[in-house]
Design a protein around this motif. Sequence first.
Motif: not given
Length: 119
Positions: A37-38, A59-60, A65-68, A112-113
């Motif tokens: 993702l990064k 959530s993990c 993952i999204l927040e990081k 999904i985001a």
Amino acid sequence: MHHVHGSGTLNINNAKIEKNFTKKLIEKVTTSQLQLLKKAIKLLKPGHEMVYSTCSILSCENEEILEKALKGTNTKILPIKFEAIEELPLLPTKIEGTLCVKPTQKYEGFFIAKIYKEI
């Protein structure tokens, strides 16, 4: 060859779940997801959108993952909008605008985001 299922696609009645779905496996998967993702966010052109989706309800593997991955980037979450033929069975999410579909007889679970990179 080992086939890995996401937590949203697991058959709860399957006795192999405990053996194959371990904390170590989740740690390995989340490390890969974060790196991917990064990299995708880095490659995303300003003014464009991308979708991050997993077949997981954990959530993990999703919000964390999204927040990081989004931390320190010029990105934001765009709310997911869709015309549903029927009401989707949703689970609560920690990030506004994201969706997590609850696994049911009719649906596999997934997250999904939509990510937007600002200009």
